[in-house]
Design a protein around this motif. Structure first.
Motif, PDB file in Angstrom:
ATOM      1  N   UNK A  28     -44.590 -16.341  22.329  1.00 26.06           N
ATOM      2  CA  UNK A  28     -45.973 -16.796  22.505  1.00 26.06           C
ATOM      3  C   UNK A  28     -46.847 -16.277  21.363  1.00 26.06           C
ATOM      4  N   UNK A  29     -46.681 -15.012  21.004  1.00 27.42           N
ATOM      5  CA  UNK A  29     -47.472 -14.442  19.913  1.00 27.42           C
ATOM      6  C   UNK A  29     -47.144 -15.121  18.579  1.00 27.42           C
ATOM      7  N   UNK A  30     -45.883 -15.507  18.394  1.00 27.62           N
ATOM      8  CA  UNK A  30     -45.513 -16.246  17.181  1.00 27.62           C
ATOM      9  C   UNK A  30     -46.173 -17.637  17.182  1.00 27.62           C
ATOM     10  N   UNK A  31     -46.180 -18.290  18.338  1.00 28.40           N
ATOM     11  CA  UNK A  31     -46.788 -19.620  18.444  1.00 28.40           C
ATOM     12  C   UNK A  31     -48.275 -19.581  18.074  1.00 28.40           C
ATOM     13  N   UNK A  32     -48.945 -18.525  18.473  1.00 26.69           N
ATOM     14  CA  UNK A  32     -50.379 -18.384  18.193  1.00 26.69           C
ATOM     15  C   UNK A  32     -50.650 -17.668  16.868  1.00 26.69           C
ATOM     16  N   UNK A  33     -49.599 -17.428  16.095  1.00 28.57           N
ATOM     17  CA  UNK A  33     -49.737 -16.757  14.800  1.00 28.57           C
ATOM     18  C   UNK A  33     -50.388 -15.382  14.938  1.00 28.57           C
ATOM     19  N   UNK A  34     -50.039 -14.700  16.024  1.00 30.38           N
ATOM     20  CA  UNK A  34     -50.570 -13.339  16.242  1.00 30.38           C
ATOM     21  C   UNK A  34     -49.602 -12.279  15.740  1.00 30.38           C
ATOM     22  N   UNK A  35     -48.403 -12.709  15.361  1.00 28.04           N
ATOM     23  CA  UNK A  35     -47.415 -11.781  14.804  1.00 28.04           C
ATOM     24  C   UNK A  35     -46.565 -12.535  13.789  1.00 28.04           C
ATOM     25  N   UNK A  36     -46.261 -11.871  12.674  1.00 28.66           N
ATOM     26  CA  UNK A  36     -45.440 -12.485  11.642  1.00 28.66           C
ATOM     27  C   UNK A  36     -43.998 -12.027  11.731  1.00 28.66           C
ATOM     28  N   UNK A  37     -43.118 -12.767  11.070  1.00 27.50           N
ATOM     29  CA  UNK A  37     -41.684 -12.452  11.128  1.00 27.50           C
ATOM     30  C   UNK A  37     -41.371 -11.099  10.506  1.00 27.50           C
ATOM     31  N   UNK A  38     -42.239 -10.633   9.603  1.00 26.76           N
ATOM     32  CA  UNK A  38     -41.985  -9.367   8.921  1.00 26.76           C
ATOM     33  C   UNK A  38     -42.441  -8.147   9.715  1.00 26.76           C
ATOM     34  N   UNK A  39     -43.086  -8.356  10.857  1.00 23.16           N
ATOM     35  CA  UNK A  39     -43.550  -7.231  11.673  1.00 23.16           C
ATOM     36  C   UNK A  39     -42.351  -6.495  12.267  1.00 23.16           C
TER      37      UNK A  39
END
Length: 239
Positions: free
Chosen positions: A157-168
């Motif tokens: 969900x956080x990825x869908x809303x761009x609240x977390x990036x893959x590099x986190x």
């Protein structure tokens, strides 16, 4: 259900109880297990440069992650905490708005509801660091939760809303008895970058890609009905 994953969970829950390292709430079966030494494992996470630089940290609401939630507040970091089963979305705790004497209470599930604010995912600040609970973890970064998929859904969900990036960075704290060379993975599983145990701090190989969002075809109608955020997100995607 993945039969091999289920066997590993049962094995871990049994051995933690048999070895006398399981901690309240017990029995640990069916849970992200709390364990003796959870605080020491959490402390190892806080020495990471990625943690030190993070301003917004998402931590699971499970018992063995209590110490890291408390430490986030003490260190002045805003804490994003999913509500149990994600039924009420996410809570945001700002330590500058919580009396210092109340940090210990605020780091509990009940206290987080009292001192935190419910925030829609699209209005959350971007997350800089993640700590997830685990039942079993592979040294290669593979991870198994308790089998209900909420940690994976929170991340998606956080990825869908761009609240977390893959590099986190995604870290987890476990007992040494929960550590394997590798554990089975499904497409929706979130691999970990760092494993902290009471005796070790392990950086995993950077070879396992993280899910880019919700894999809708793998979600049951039951899950969609159970988690309002998913229903909202699906409707938003249709617009």
């Amino acid at each position: 259900m993945n039969v091999e994953k289920k066997k590993i969970r049962e094995m871990v829950w049994n051995i933690l109880e048999e070895k006398g390292v399981a901690r309240f709430p017990r029995p640990v079966h069916g849970r992200i297990p709390n364990f003796e030494g959870a605080e020491n494992a959490c402390e190892k996470i806080t020495v990471l440069e990625e943690y030190k630089k993070a301003r917004i940290v998402k931590v699971s609401p499970d018992s063995p992650q209590y110490s890291i939630r408390l430490r986030c507040l003490i260190d002045g970091k805003k804490l994003v905490m999913p509500t149990p089963r994600l039924r009420e979305g996410f809570l945001l705790l700002d330590p500058s708005k919580i009396p210092r004497r109340s940090y210990r209470k605020a780091a509990t599930i009940r206290g987080a509801f009292n001192f935190g604010v419910k925030v829609d995912p699209e209005n959350l600040p971007r997350v800089d660091f993640i700590v997830m609970g685990s039942v079993a973890v592979g040294k290669d970064g593979s991870r198994i939760g308790k089998g209900e998929g909420y940690g994976e859904i929170e991340y998606a969900v956080l990825r869908e809303y761009n609240r977390v990036g893959e590099d986190v960075i995604v870290a987890t704290n476990i007992h040494d008895l929960q550590l394997f060379d590798s554990v089975p993975q499904d497409p929706y599983d979130v691999p970990v970058d760092v494993i902290a145990t009471p005796t070790r701090l392990i950086r995993t190989p950077l070879s396992k890609p993280k899910p880019k969002g919700v894999i809708w075809e793998l979600l049951s109608d039951e899950k969609l009905e159970e988690i309002p955020i998913l229903k909202m997100l699906r409707e938003k995607r249709k617009v």
